[in-house]
Design a protein around this motif. Structure first.
Motif, PDB file in Angstrom:
ATOM      1  N   ASP A  63       0.832  -1.200   0.000  1.00  0.00           N
ATOM      2  CA  ASP A  63       0.000   0.000   0.000  1.00  0.00           C
ATOM      3  C   ASP A  63       0.865   1.248   0.000  1.00  0.00           C
ATOM      4  O   ASP A  63       2.001   1.232   0.489  1.00  0.00           O
ATOM      5  CB  ASP A  63      -0.900   0.039   1.242  1.00  0.00           C
ATOM      6  N   CYS A  64       0.308   2.334  -0.504  1.00  0.00           N
ATOM      7  CA  CYS A  64       0.978   3.628  -0.500  1.00  0.00           C
ATOM      8  C   CYS A  64       1.169   4.104   0.940  1.00  0.00           C
ATOM      9  O   CYS A  64       0.217   4.110   1.729  1.00  0.00           O
ATOM     10  CB  CYS A  64       0.140   4.639  -1.290  1.00  0.00           C
ATOM     11  N   ALA A  65       2.394   4.477   1.275  1.00  0.00           N
ATOM     12  CA  ALA A  65       2.674   4.959   2.625  1.00  0.00           C
ATOM     13  C   ALA A  65       1.979   6.284   2.905  1.00  0.00           C
ATOM     14  O   ALA A  65       1.752   6.642   4.060  1.00  0.00           O
ATOM     15  CB  ALA A  65       4.186   5.118   2.817  1.00  0.00           C
ATOM     16  N   ASP A  66       1.597   7.040   1.871  1.00  0.00           N
ATOM     17  CA  ASP A  66       0.956   8.335   2.060  1.00  0.00           C
ATOM     18  C   ASP A  66      -0.565   8.212   2.187  1.00  0.00           C
ATOM     19  O   ASP A  66      -1.152   8.643   3.172  1.00  0.00           O
ATOM     20  CB  ASP A  66       1.314   9.273   0.901  1.00  0.00           C
ATOM     21  N   CYS A  67      -1.223   7.605   1.202  1.00  0.00           N
ATOM     22  CA  CYS A  67      -2.696   7.583   1.201  1.00  0.00           C
ATOM     23  C   CYS A  67      -3.294   6.237   1.605  1.00  0.00           C
ATOM     24  O   CYS A  67      -4.492   6.140   1.839  1.00  0.00           O
ATOM     25  CB  CYS A  67      -3.237   7.985  -0.172  1.00  0.00           C
ATOM     26  N   GLY A  68      -2.468   5.172   1.655  1.00  0.00           N
ATOM     27  CA  GLY A  68      -2.975   3.855   2.034  1.00  0.00           C
ATOM     28  C   GLY A  68      -3.570   3.059   0.892  1.00  0.00           C
ATOM     29  O   GLY A  68      -3.991   1.924   1.083  1.00  0.00           O
ATOM     30  N   GLY A  69      -3.621   3.638  -0.314  1.00  0.00           N
ATOM     31  CA  GLY A  69      -4.179   2.928  -1.465  1.00  0.00           C
ATOM     32  C   GLY A  69      -3.262   1.819  -1.949  1.00  0.00           C
ATOM     33  O   GLY A  69      -2.051   1.871  -1.749  1.00  0.00           O
ATOM     34  N   ALA A  70      -3.864   0.809  -2.562  1.00  0.00           N
ATOM     35  CA  ALA A  70      -3.089  -0.309  -3.097  1.00  0.00           C
ATOM     36  C   ALA A  70      -2.131   0.172  -4.182  1.00  0.00           C
ATOM     37  O   ALA A  70      -2.487   1.010  -5.009  1.00  0.00           O
ATOM     38  CB  ALA A  70      -4.022  -1.371  -3.661  1.00  0.00           C
ATOM     39  N   MET A  71      -0.931  -0.353  -4.172  1.00  0.00           N
ATOM     40  CA  MET A  71       0.051  -0.061  -5.214  1.00  0.00           C
ATOM     41  C   MET A  71       0.095  -1.234  -6.172  1.00  0.00           C
ATOM     42  O   MET A  71       0.283  -2.377  -5.744  1.00  0.00           O
ATOM     43  CB  MET A  71       1.427   0.174  -4.589  1.00  0.00           C
ATOM     44  N   THR A  72      -0.095  -0.973  -7.455  1.00  0.00           N
ATOM     45  CA  THR A  72      -0.050  -2.011  -8.482  1.00  0.00           C
ATOM     46  C   THR A  72       0.820  -1.525  -9.632  1.00  0.00           C
ATOM     47  O   THR A  72       1.163  -0.335  -9.714  1.00  0.00           O
ATOM     48  CB  THR A  72      -1.467  -2.321  -9.029  1.00  0.00           C
TER      49      THR A  72
END
Length: 135
Positions: free
Chosen positions: A112-121
């Motif tokens: 996950d993105c360390a800034d917004c928490g969204g999944a990283m793909t």
């Protein structure tokens, strides 16, 4: 340095995270040749992922506990385990499960993105040159 360039290195790290610290246990768990295991342990201690601590003098015997740097490698190994479970496991299921001690559930790695928490793909992340890149 080609630190993680072969299966044995990752398997030694997997066993270290499972609590294995002694040469004979690594060898028994992995079925690895002594010379190959010696080389992998030397490589991992030289790189700072494992420490080498003498626990017996005669004959000299050592334990190989994870260092802070080695423990910080866990998310990488967990992601590789998740990938292998998805793409390489047979119909009997994965060879190892990761159980989250805090909640007791079997789990797998996510990035996950360390800034917004969204999944990283691969579809929503781009790689850019960083300040450490010199051409």
């Amino acid at each position: 340095m080609d630190l993680l360039g072969d299966q044995w290195t990752l398997l030694v790290m997997r066993e270290a995270f499972a609590g294995v610290r002694r040469f004979d246990r690594f060898q028994a768990e992995l079925g690895i040749a002594r010379n190959t295991l010696t080389e992998r342990l030397d490589r991992l201690t030289g790189a700072g992922l494992l420490d080498r601590v003498r626990y017996q003098d005669r004959p000299a015997r050592y334990e190989y506990p994870l260092t802070d740097m080695g423990r910080d490698f866990f998310p990488v190994l967990a992601a590789i385990i998740r990938w292998g479970d998805q793409w390489l496991a047979d119909e009997s299921g994965p060879p190892r499960l990761l159980r989250h001690v805090d909640c007791g559930e079997s789990t797998s790695a996510v990035v996950d993105c360390a800034d917004c928490g969204g999944a990283m793909t691969a579809e929503n992340v781009v790689m850019e040159p960083g300040p450490g890149l010199s051409l």
